[in-house]
Design a protein around this motif. Structure first.
Motif, PDB file in Angstrom:
ATOM      1  N   ARG A   1     -16.318 -27.524 -22.904  1.00 12.24           N
ATOM      2  CA  ARG A   1     -17.178 -28.402 -23.598  1.00 12.24           C
ATOM      3  C   ARG A   1     -17.853 -28.090 -24.905  1.00 12.24           C
ATOM      4  NH1 ARG A   1     -22.083 -29.452 -21.551  1.00 12.24           N
ATOM      5  NH2 ARG A   1     -22.062 -27.268 -20.642  1.00 12.24           N
ATOM      6  N   LEU A   2     -18.027 -28.941 -25.801  1.00  7.67           N
ATOM      7  CA  LEU A   2     -18.621 -28.609 -27.235  1.00  7.67           C
ATOM      8  C   LEU A   2     -20.137 -29.002 -26.957  1.00  7.67           C
ATOM      9  CD1 LEU A   2     -15.825 -29.804 -29.291  1.00  7.67           C
ATOM     10  CD2 LEU A   2     -16.065 -27.803 -28.415  1.00  7.67           C
ATOM     11  N   GLY A   3     -20.761 -28.091 -27.876  1.00  9.61           N
ATOM     12  CA  GLY A   3     -22.178 -28.406 -27.917  1.00  9.61           C
ATOM     13  C   GLY A   3     -22.815 -28.397 -29.445  1.00  9.61           C
TER      14      GLY A   3
ATOM     15  N   VAL B   1     -20.955 -22.085 -24.244  1.00  9.41           N
ATOM     16  CA  VAL B   1     -20.900 -20.827 -23.373  1.00  9.41           C
ATOM     17  C   VAL B   1     -22.258 -20.452 -22.744  1.00  9.41           C
ATOM     18  CG1 VAL B   1     -18.808 -19.729 -24.462  1.00  9.41           C
ATOM     19  CG2 VAL B   1     -21.029 -19.247 -25.326  1.00  9.41           C
ATOM     20  N   ASP B   2     -22.251 -19.645 -21.787  1.00  8.11           N
ATOM     21  CA  ASP B   2     -23.465 -19.311 -21.298  1.00  8.11           C
ATOM     22  C   ASP B   2     -23.959 -17.994 -21.868  1.00  8.11           C
ATOM     23  OD1 ASP B   2     -21.949 -17.803 -19.707  1.00  8.11           O
ATOM     24  OD2 ASP B   2     -22.321 -18.432 -17.761  1.00  8.11           O
ATOM     25  N   GLU B   3     -24.703 -17.312 -21.510  1.00  6.80           N
ATOM     26  CA  GLU B   3     -24.915 -15.932 -22.017  1.00  6.80           C
ATOM     27  C   GLU B   3     -24.170 -14.825 -21.663  1.00  6.80           C
ATOM     28  OE1 GLU B   3     -29.188 -15.389 -21.387  1.00  6.80           O
ATOM     29  OE2 GLU B   3     -29.888 -17.006 -22.878  1.00  6.80           O
ATOM     30  N   SER B   4     -23.309 -15.123 -20.671  1.00  8.10           N
ATOM     31  CA  SER B   4     -22.314 -14.231 -20.284  1.00  8.10           C
ATOM     32  C   SER B   4     -21.020 -14.650 -20.811  1.00  8.10           C
ATOM     33  CB  SER B   4     -21.808 -14.373 -18.843  1.00  8.10           C
ATOM     34  OG  SER B   4     -23.131 -14.496 -17.937  1.00  8.10           O
TER      35      SER B   4
ATOM     36  N   TRP C   1     -13.087 -17.563 -21.206  1.00  7.11           N
ATOM     37  CA  TRP C   1     -14.283 -17.224 -21.949  1.00  7.11           C
ATOM     38  C   TRP C   1     -14.201 -17.153 -23.520  1.00  7.11           C
ATOM     39  CZ3 TRP C   1     -17.482 -13.955 -18.292  1.00  7.11           C
ATOM     40  CH2 TRP C   1     -16.785 -13.824 -17.188  1.00  7.11           C
ATOM     41  N   ALA C   2     -15.048 -17.438 -24.007  1.00  4.43           N
ATOM     42  CA  ALA C   2     -15.222 -17.679 -25.542  1.00  4.43           C
ATOM     43  C   ALA C   2     -16.406 -16.673 -26.031  1.00  4.43           C
ATOM     44  CB  ALA C   2     -15.159 -19.134 -25.854  1.00  4.43           C
ATOM     45  N   ALA C   3     -16.065 -16.480 -27.579  1.00  7.70           N
ATOM     46  CA  ALA C   3     -16.978 -15.623 -28.218  1.00  7.70           C
ATOM     47  C   ALA C   3     -16.566 -15.880 -29.741  1.00  7.70           C
ATOM     48  CB  ALA C   3     -16.851 -14.183 -27.708  1.00  7.70           C
TER      49      ALA C   3
ATOM     50  N   THR D   1     -21.727 -10.073 -36.952  1.00  5.25           N
ATOM     51  CA  THR D   1     -22.490  -8.932 -36.056  1.00  5.25           C
ATOM     52  C   THR D   1     -22.538  -9.696 -34.590  1.00  5.25           C
ATOM     53  OG1 THR D   1     -24.600  -9.914 -36.897  1.00  5.25           O
ATOM     54  CG2 THR D   1     -23.822  -8.056 -37.723  1.00  5.25           C
ATOM     55  N   THR D   2     -22.914 -10.877 -34.728  1.00  2.00           N
ATOM     56  CA  THR D   2     -22.878 -11.842 -33.185  1.00  2.00           C
ATOM     57  C   THR D   2     -21.657 -11.656 -32.694  1.00  2.00           C
ATOM     58  OG1 THR D   2     -24.748 -13.013 -34.356  1.00  2.00           O
ATOM     59  CG2 THR D   2     -23.526 -13.975 -32.205  1.00  2.00           C
ATOM     60  N   ALA D   3     -20.574 -11.866 -33.574  1.00  2.00           N
ATOM     61  CA  ALA D   3     -18.916 -11.961 -32.796  1.00  2.00           C
ATOM     62  C   ALA D   3     -18.796 -10.620 -32.068  1.00  2.00           C
ATOM     63  CB  ALA D   3     -18.184 -12.396 -33.848  1.00  2.00           C
ATOM     64  N   HIS D   4     -19.161  -9.529 -32.825  1.00  2.00           N
ATOM     65  CA  HIS D   4     -18.842  -8.369 -32.322  1.00  2.00           C
ATOM     66  C   HIS D   4     -19.646  -8.022 -30.853  1.00  2.00           C
ATOM     67  CE1 HIS D   4     -17.224  -6.820 -35.998  1.00  2.00           C
ATOM     68  NE2 HIS D   4     -16.720  -5.803 -35.200  1.00  2.00           N
ATOM     69  N   LYS D   5     -20.936  -8.459 -30.829  1.00  2.00           N
ATOM     70  CA  LYS D   5     -21.827  -8.360 -29.628  1.00  2.00           C
ATOM     71  C   LYS D   5     -21.236  -9.173 -28.564  1.00  2.00           C
ATOM     72  CE  LYS D   5     -26.027  -7.213 -31.985  1.00  2.00           C
ATOM     73  NZ  LYS D   5     -25.782  -7.110 -33.309  1.00  2.00           N
ATOM     74  N   GLN D   6     -21.010 -10.455 -28.894  1.00  2.00           N
ATOM     75  CA  GLN D   6     -20.356 -11.461 -28.088  1.00  2.00           C
ATOM     76  C   GLN D   6     -18.992 -10.935 -27.345  1.00  2.00           C
ATOM     77  OE1 GLN D   6     -20.399 -15.269 -30.200  1.00  2.00           O
ATOM     78  NE2 GLN D   6     -22.490 -15.624 -29.537  1.00  2.00           N
ATOM     79  N   GLY D   7     -18.214 -10.343 -28.081  1.00  2.00           N
ATOM     80  CA  GLY D   7     -16.994  -9.995 -27.743  1.00  2.00           C
ATOM     81  C   GLY D   7     -17.296  -8.806 -26.541  1.00  2.00           C
ATOM     82  N   ARG D   8     -17.939  -7.909 -27.028  1.00  2.00           N
ATOM     83  CA  ARG D   8     -18.375  -6.755 -26.232  1.00  2.00           C
ATOM     84  C   ARG D   8     -18.817  -7.445 -24.882  1.00  2.00           C
ATOM     85  NH1 ARG D   8     -22.570  -2.332 -25.820  1.00  2.00           N
ATOM     86  NH2 ARG D   8     -21.342  -0.357 -26.081  1.00  2.00           N
ATOM     87  N   VAL D   9     -19.825  -8.236 -24.952  1.00  2.00           N
ATOM     88  CA  VAL D   9     -20.189  -8.757 -23.594  1.00  2.00           C
ATOM     89  C   VAL D   9     -19.307  -9.435 -22.762  1.00  2.00           C
ATOM     90  CG1 VAL D   9     -21.867 -10.771 -22.563  1.00  2.00           C
ATOM     91  CG2 VAL D   9     -22.647  -8.976 -24.703  1.00  2.00           C
ATOM     92  N   ALA D  10     -18.346 -10.318 -23.515  1.00  2.00           N
ATOM     93  CA  ALA D  10     -17.367 -11.085 -22.698  1.00  2.00           C
ATOM     94  C   ALA D  10     -16.595 -10.051 -22.106  1.00  2.00           C
ATOM     95  CB  ALA D  10     -16.560 -11.919 -23.724  1.00  2.00           C
ATOM     96  N   ALA D  11     -16.012  -8.892 -22.623  1.00  2.00           N
ATOM     97  CA  ALA D  11     -15.285  -8.042 -22.058  1.00  2.00           C
ATOM     98  C   ALA D  11     -15.663  -7.338 -20.900  1.00  2.00           C
ATOM     99  CB  ALA D  11     -15.019  -6.977 -23.083  1.00  2.00           C
ATOM    100  N   GLU D  12     -16.929  -6.882 -20.871  1.00  2.00           N
ATOM    101  CA  GLU D  12     -17.721  -6.406 -19.727  1.00  2.00           C
ATOM    102  C   GLU D  12     -17.610  -7.292 -18.561  1.00  2.00           C
ATOM    103  OE1 GLU D  12     -21.020  -4.033 -20.877  1.00  2.00           O
ATOM    104  OE2 GLU D  12     -21.509  -3.720 -18.915  1.00  2.00           O
ATOM    105  N   ASN D  13     -17.914  -8.498 -18.755  1.00  2.00           N
ATOM    106  CA  ASN D  13     -17.929  -9.507 -17.728  1.00  2.00           C
ATOM    107  C   ASN D  13     -16.648  -9.886 -17.152  1.00  2.00           C
ATOM    108  OD1 ASN D  13     -20.748  -9.563 -17.766  1.00  2.00           O
ATOM    109  ND2 ASN D  13     -20.864 -11.136 -19.400  1.00  2.00           N
TER     110      ASN D  13
END
Lengths: 467, 467
Positions: free
Chosen positions: B261-263, B270-273, B282-284, B304-316
């Motif tokens: 979906r688009l927002g 995406v959710d916070e995960s 997943w998307a980031a 900066t945000t993209a780096h953090k989101q990518g890192r979060v996505a990988a972990e999940n």
């Protein structure tokens, strides 16, 4: 109209006086100080000695006229000797002799004075302390008389000793810095302190580390022979001038006479409101114990803290209910082309806390390497392996690398009790000339996390072997 | 062995790939990207154009060999066109034609693409976008052919437009910057933006503010006539080259095709995960909505945000339970000798929050004035009068003034939900060459507090009059 009386014209006393006038312009404020230098920047003294600051007067944060315009009465060259707590009267001695000053609320901001090691012939020509403006005047006058290239010595490689060494080198003196610890700046871990030692040597000063002064004696001709001892044996050098900067201790006579108690390091006990417990007597600045957000109560005299404590005291003296939020021990010094900073605790300083400290040093560039001028920062992070909580950080690197404000990011994180992982999550600024998508402080936090994960895994493996 | 597949070779995709390999070195990681530039610093493009960065290759955060050494398969010039969600297969087209790649977990990191205003003849020689490395190559090649002193135009005075203007001036082009808003850098309040506008003009570029481009037409001889309209009337100029940098929008085709979906702003929900809600997808990065610690959900694409989101996505994607902690909108840009930074919200951006915003601008020196080189910083603080909570800050000043890291202090305070009063309480670093006993950020916080107290008093007085 409240009459607020402050003893001490430095950071704590003046901050309190200004804040009281700001909060209630009807407050009657008097500041009593022993010398003629109200609101001078003691931290700036080395830069006047060095010549970076052209005139002594420049070191005044505000002139006496500024202070009087802010509505306070400034009584300089006035010595406070006793407090009549019941009658709320301070005994002072000034040009007009002894008199009594009545007060409603009294703030003691008597500060600290330099440690005078036994056996050092203070008072003799060529042997100097560097803490007050009077000390500074004497050093500046003495240096004026020395030919460039004269040999001078600085004893003690803390903040003032390092800044003085830089100033003396800048003025062309052949300078020797004598330090008891293994590296200069013993407030840092030796691994980082060694970078600062190397910087001082790179700029031409001799640095004797691990060296204790065992004697200072005149050789005639206005020279002093300084004998030192280290693990590699005894040594001596001859110097035209010796500056001793080996720390300070709190000045508490007046507070003790008023009935205040002494605590850590002999400093005046105050609560977080700056109350001494003696009715209507408050204290702030270098003379009082320091509330520390990690350690509880300690003694850590710093100008930044004195300003905050003075401001808190003023608000409470006028009936407020402000508390001093507490220090986290943030400090920074420029040494030639390097900046060294720290905040929070080093590994060995966490002793009083129930934590499992781990310290990890990471080297990271201050900004993207492809943009000109990138330099490496050496960053040490200390955290609690059990909870992940950030406990402290140290940074050393080039002056261009915005180290002072990077330590402030850690200091803010410490204030807010963030974890090391939270530091990685911070939304910090990035543009290639000034940073990286993960700022250096976050690269260091990531380095710590990897080390913590490895240590935890090693512990698990060890448990498995034992099991 | 998990097969993690990332579409997009920029910040989000590469951050995820690296993190997955770090967390579990057995992870099979493939990164698919449409061009030949994995892990290039898009933010560095203006500095290659300007000549500050000598070679295009320098802009790679890591080389392809580095990435492969980290254990990932990099498939460049490969276009991802469809996702078979049930069978977990991605359809791609590369040099070898169309094929399917199986995955266990798919990350969509398709980023953003530049807005192409209607009527601009993109594709024609001399008319450029500046977002991808291919765009950059085209601009650099075109500039090589232009004589120094040629007239060039930049449309849009955001971060990229300003950096490009600086680069073009540095290369000796007669440069005009065309901006729709009243000042350049409309992400700042005009009071601060005006300082940046003045800086651009001081360096010799023409700046047309309040100006909309109404037409771009060829004049022959490889020149373009750019027509603009402003409140002072219509104008036109002739330029050999025009760069259009008027923002970006998210690239979402693949995600939409997969059922996401688009927002906000048309970005992928995406959710916070970093879950899209589509199983195993997943998307980031710049293509997704942004969780903002003050605003809730918005769209604020930043590296900066993209780096953090990518890192979060990988972990999940590997079974973890990490959440993206959220942006506070921290941004910084260097413009000639100035730095401009912001974090949090400006007054008018607080609309969605239940707050009573107040904004106060304060000018404070970066360090003690008596030490050489002190410069003023203009600092705007926005806070909530009801609760005292810090809501945002903006800073403009000289590059030497450590502005980027000073905004980080505010950003850290915002992350931790501190009040403006808490900022005053922070134990920040001080030494005369680098700061003041109250750092400039604290002087600004004190200025805000005075303004808030005055506003509250005025409200009380007003209530008394009405009562």
């Amino acid at each position: 109209m409240t009459h607020l009386l402050a003893v001490g014209g430095s950071d704590a006393g003046i901050a309190a006086a200004l804040r009281a006038r700001e909060l209630d312009p009807t407050t009657d404020v008097t500041v009593v100080l022993a010398d003629e230098f109200p609101n001078f920047s003691i931290c700036g003294i080395p830069y006047w000695v060095s010549g970076d600051v052209a005139t002594e007067a420049s070191l005044a944060h505000r002139t006496r006229a500024d202070l009087e315009a802010a509505g306070m009465t400034v009584r300089s060259s006035t010595w406070a000797s006793a407090v009549d707590v019941d009658r709320r009267r301070l005994t002072v001695t000034g040009a007009a002799g002894e008199e009594q000053i009545s007060y409603d609320e009294l703030l003691i901001g008597t500060g600290a004075e330099p440690v005078r090691p036994a056996g050092v012939p203070f008072g003799e020509s060529g042997i100097h302390l560097l803490h007050s403006m009077t000390d500074a005047e004497q050093v500046v006058a003495a240096l004026e008389l020395l030919p460039a290239g004269s040999r001078v010595a600085v004893v003690g490689a803390g903040y003032i000793g390092l800044e003085m060494t830089e100033g003396l080198v800048a003025r062309g003196f052949e300078t020797t810095l004598i330090q008891r610890g293994p590296e200069v700046l013993s407030t840092l871990d030796p691994e980082l302190g060694s970078l600062v030692t190397a910087e001082v040597r790179r700029h031409g000063a001799a640095v004797l580390t691990g060296s204790t002064v065992t004697g200072i004696a005149p050789t005639g001709g206005g020279q002093w022979r300084v004998a030192t001892r280290s693990t590699s044996g005894d040594a001596e050098g001859t110097f035209a001038l010796v500056v001793v900067c080996v720390g300070v201790h709190p000045v508490t006579d007046l507070a003790v006479a008023a009935g205040a108690r002494l605590g850590q390091a002999g400093a005046i006990v105050v609560d977080e409101s700056m109350r001494t417990g003696v009715p209507h007597v408050w204290a702030a600045g270098d003379c009082v114990v320091t509330h520390h957000r990690l350690l509880g109560t300690t003694w850590l005299p710093l100008g930044t803290t004195a300003h905050k404590q003075g401001r808190v005291a003023a608000e409470n003296m006028l009936g407020g209910s402000k508390v001093f939020a507490g220090s986290v021990g943030t400090q920074v010094v420029k040494v030639f082309d390097l900046v060294a900073a720290r905040t929070g605790l080093r590994q060995h300083e966490t002793g009083p806390l129930e934590v499992s400290p781990l310290t990890r040093v990471t080297v990271a560039d201050d900004h993207k390497r492809y943009y000109p001028g990138a330099v490496p920062l050496t960053i040490s992070v200390t955290g609690d392996q059990s909870t992940g909580r950030l406990l402290g950080a140290q940074i050393v690197g080039q002056r261009s690398a915005e180290i002072s404000k990077r330590i402030d990011t850690f200091a803010t994180a410490l204030h807010a009790e963030l974890t090391v992982d939270d530091v990685i999550d911070l939304d910090l600024s990035y543009t290639p000339p000034l940073g990286s998508p993960w700022d250096a402080v976050q690269v260091a936090a990531q380095g710590w996390e990897r080390a913590a994960a490895a240590a935890n895994q090693a512990a698990v493996n060890q448990a498995a072997v034992i099991g």
